[in-house]
Design a protein around this motif. Structure first.
Motif, PDB file in Angstrom:
ATOM      1  N   GLN A  11       0.464  -1.087   0.071  1.00 12.94           N
ATOM      2  CA  GLN A  11       0.002  -0.145   0.238  1.00 12.94           C
ATOM      3  C   GLN A  11       0.929   1.061  -0.016  1.00 12.94           C
ATOM      4  N   GLY A  12      -0.037   2.882  -0.800  1.00 10.48           N
ATOM      5  CA  GLY A  12       0.808   4.009  -0.041  1.00 10.48           C
ATOM      6  C   GLY A  12       2.166   3.804  -1.441  1.00 10.48           C
ATOM      7  N   ASP A  13       3.531   4.715  -0.869  1.00 11.49           N
ATOM      8  CA  ASP A  13       4.414   4.435  -1.242  1.00 11.49           C
ATOM      9  C   ASP A  13       4.796   3.391  -1.856  1.00 11.49           C
ATOM     10  N   ALA A  14       4.499   2.151  -1.085  1.00  6.70           N
ATOM     11  CA  ALA A  14       5.923   0.623  -1.645  1.00  6.70           C
ATOM     12  C   ALA A  14       4.757   0.241  -2.605  1.00  6.70           C
ATOM     13  N   HIS A  16       3.548   2.207  -4.770  1.00  6.66           N
ATOM     14  CA  HIS A  16       3.364   3.006  -5.858  1.00  6.66           C
ATOM     15  C   HIS A  16       5.149   3.079  -6.324  1.00  6.66           C
ATOM     16  N   GLN A  17       6.239   2.198  -5.209  1.00 13.19           N
ATOM     17  CA  GLN A  17       7.854   2.320  -6.281  1.00 13.19           C
ATOM     18  C   GLN A  17       7.204   0.492  -6.512  1.00 13.19           C
ATOM     19  N   SER A  20       6.454   1.407 -10.764  1.00  7.92           N
ATOM     20  CA  SER A  20       7.036   2.025 -11.198  1.00  7.92           C
ATOM     21  C   SER A  20       7.848   1.027 -11.865  1.00  7.92           C
TER      22      SER A  20
END
Length: 689
Positions: A11-14, A16-17, A20
């Motif tokens: 979830q969250g930034d993890a 999105h990383q 990517s």
């Protein structure tokens, strides 16, 4: 699969990383649907820095593509339909990328240009082609969505039209009712009819607009398809055929056919999807005719798309492996033809038969003019029919003629000074097949590179001259088999150098000094310098019709003799730089004059085809050695025999250069017999002191 399950919990930034990490180079859908397979592969065992691991990496990539294809083919339902298209697209993209890089590496390794710059240039070029395919894919997806929307709206229109007919039927039935009942019900029905008819009028205009907009989008798709097809067929495929022709003169292998096939298959797939869309649009028009220009537009679109697919199919019936260009009668030969779009159009479901026929230059000209030449031939080829086979692993559809033989040849009346070894024929390959359930029937034909027919080995060198001149100087799209009668000398030098390096299998080609010597011989002038000959032209007659002054052989016959001798007996010495070769008598004497006695050099004979002579201070020139001499005793052993030979020009001790090629001393007597030894000697009386 456990890793991917964990990734889905992020979830969250993890999250999105993780997202990517994926993109056009490796879509996240591929990671998702092949998660189990991907996590089961041994990716870490491949050493990316080791070129020897390329085969292992390619095999893994092929497996990935196959898994994608299998996953795409097993999708069902409406959602599965879209996923099938998407995964199939990713598989095609991966196959195209794999083929492209394989070809780029091979091309770069065959080029003398800087590898990095060449690959950058090619990569950019083919990136543009792939971008155009992506644009076509999006356009085709867009028109598919529009077509579905049109179909949905039209179906609803038909339902409402049926409703208007029902209302009209109710109004008609009011005539049988009492006036009071009719007056009570009629206003409501009339109002309903007016509302429905107004809606139908508006919706008919909307449907017509949808149809016109869709036709306009299809026109745009077809324009881009034509442009893309022109680049692939008229540029890339023609360039491949030119490289194939130069390979006949010893140029690098043509390569690149897999990437061409992947592009042609992509074209076929996109063309066929658009064709089916246009046919569905026509079906909708017939189902609900609305006056307007759409009928003519759809007819034009259908005609255009048929022309496009016809051009694709007929142009991609090619000869993958050419028959030998010097063709001897009663001798087995092979050839392979391939249909680059055969697998994609399912031609292999009813495998077509290919027939091979030998025809003359005149018959080839008539064929390309669409003149009736059916059943015309210039000879009889045995085993000239072959069924095309589909190879699942490579996705290729080809016919491999393995055991053809030219039984007889019928020659034309020759023109002027033309000899039989200047007469050109070609092998015509033709077939017929249908696609789309017999919707379209294609008759395809392709001509081989010109062949020269001989009946005896003694004709081989003159026939090879005809082939070399044709391969080197033929223009793309020419009338069969016209070539210039004269060419610039540097152009001929390039062809001779290419042929020489291929024949003697050497990286040591013809030097500038060698080419000056050849120019002096070809133009019968010892005063030619490099600046003079660059602008000079040489005619075919000078090349291989007219004998050299004072000789009974042509320039080509002399040069071919040098190649044959070097290929059979002198290859290691040429590669070592031990043979100067292209030096005349006077030059040899001038070079040796200032050297100590015992200094010698090796030069090709001026007076004899396929001869090499030793020139040295004490003799100047020994009688030339030929293939016959070297079949008895090698050049190295003959040099070893002559004790007066001490230094190879300019000053290399002879044993340092030739000892590794000396025949080892004979063993002792066997069963009481001593084997005699042949040794070369030069009579003392002939030595110059």
């Amino acid at each position: 699969m456990a890793v991917w399950i964990q990734a889905q919990q992020l979830q969250g930034d993890a999250l999105h990383q993780m997202q990517s990490l994926y993109g056009q180079h490796f879509p996240i859908e591929v990671r998702h649907y092949l998660s189990q397979w991907l996590e089961g592969q041994l990716w870490d065992v491949i050493d990316l820095e080791n070129p020897q691991e390329e085969f292992k990496a390619k095999r893994l990539l092929d497996s990935l593509i196959q898994e994608l294809q299998n996953k795409a083919e097993h999708q069902v339902g409406e959602d599965g339909f879209l996923l099938k298209i998407k995964l199939g697209h990713y598989a095609s993209q991966a196959r195209m990328t794999a083929a492209l890089w394989s070809w780029l590496v091979r091309e770069a390794s065959n080029s003398s240009s800087p590898v990095g710059g060449m690959m950058d240039s090619m990569s950019q070029k083919y990136q543009q082609i792939n971008q155009a395919f992506e644009e076509l894919r999006l356009l085709t997806q867009d028109t598919e969505n529009d077509l579905r929307k049109l179909q949905h709206n039209q179906e609803y229109f038909i339902i409402q039209y049926q409703e208007s007919l029902r209302i009209q039927a109710q109004l008609t039935s009011l005539a049988t009712l009492p006036p009071a009942d009719r007056q009570l019900r009629e206003p409501t029905l009339l109002s309903k009819r007016a509302t429905v008819e107004a809606w139908l009028t508006r919706e008919a205009n909307t449907l017509q607009k949808y149809r016109l907009d869709l036709a306009e989008k299809h026109q745009k798709s077809l324009q881009l398809l034509r442009k893309q097809q022109t680049i692939i067929l008229d540029d890339e495929l023609i360039h491949w055929k030119r490289r194939q022709q130069l390979a006949g003169n010893g140029g690098p292998p043509e390569g690149g056919l897999d990437i061409l096939q992947s592009w042609c298959e992509k074209l076929a797939e996109t063309i066929w999807q658009n064709r089916q869309q246009i046919r569905r649009a026509e079906h909708l028009r017939q189902q609900l005719p609305i006056p307007g220009p759409i009928e003519e537009l759809l007819n034009d679109l259908n005609s255009t798309i048929t022309d496009i697919i016809s051009a694709l199919v007929t142009s991609t019936f090619i000869i993958e492996k050419q028959p030998p260009q010097v063709l001897k009668t009663q001798t087995k030969f092979a050839a392979t033809v391939r249909l680059l779009v055969g697998g994609k159009l399912n031609v292999h479901m009813n495998p077509p038969q290919v027939k091979a026929t030998i025809i003359s230059e005149q018959q080839a000209k008539a064929l390309l003019k669409n003149e009736n030449t059916r059943n015309d031939s210039s000879g009889e080829i045995l085993n000239n029919n072959c069924v095309m086979e589909y190879h699942q692993a490579t996705g290729t559809l080809s016919a491999n003629f393995r055991n053809m033989s030219l039984k007889r040849i019928k020659r034309s009346d020759r023109r002027g000074a033309e000899s039989v070894t200047e007469e050109k024929f070609t092998i015509l390959f033709e077939s017929q097949f249908s696609v789309g359930g017999n919707e379209l029937v294609f008759q395809v034909k392709t001509l081989s590179l010109p062949v020269v027919v001989i009946v005896h080995g003694s004709q081989d060198n003159n026939a090879t001259a005809t082939v070399l001149w044709d391969n080197a100087f033929a223009e793309p799209g020419r009338v069969p088999f016209i070539v210039p009668d004269k060419v610039l000398w540097p152009q001929l030098c390039e062809a001779l150098n290419m042929k020489y390096k291929a024949e003697v299998q050497s990286n040591r080609g013809l030097s500038e000094e060698n080419l000056v010597f050849l120019a002096q011989k070809a133009f019968s002038s010892s005063s030619i310098n490099p600046d003079d000959y660059r602008g000079m032209t040489m005619t075919w007659s000078q090349f291989n019709r007219e004998s050299l002054p004072g000789r009974n052989f042509t320039f080509w016959q002399w040069f071919d003799g040098v190649m044959e001798l070097t290929k059979k007996h002198l290859k290691p010495h040429w590669n070592d730089g031990a043979i100067l070769g292209f030096v005349n008598k006077q030059q040899a004497q001038d070079m040796l004059m200032s050297k100590p006695n015992g200094t010698f050099l090796l030069r090709f004979s001026d007076s004899e085809i396929g001869g090499i002579t030793i020139a040295w201070r004490m003799v100047w020139n020994l009688m030339p050695y030929t293939t016959k001499d070297f079949s008895i005793r090698s050049l190295a052993d003959r040099i070893s025999d002559l004790n007066h030979l001490l230094f190879l020009y300019p000053d290399r001790p002879k044993d340092e250069v030739f000892s590794k090629y000396y025949t080892p001393p004979l063993s002792k007597a066997v069963d009481g017999y001593v084997k005699p030894q042949i040794k070369q000697v030069v009579p003392e009386a002939d030595l110059i002191t």
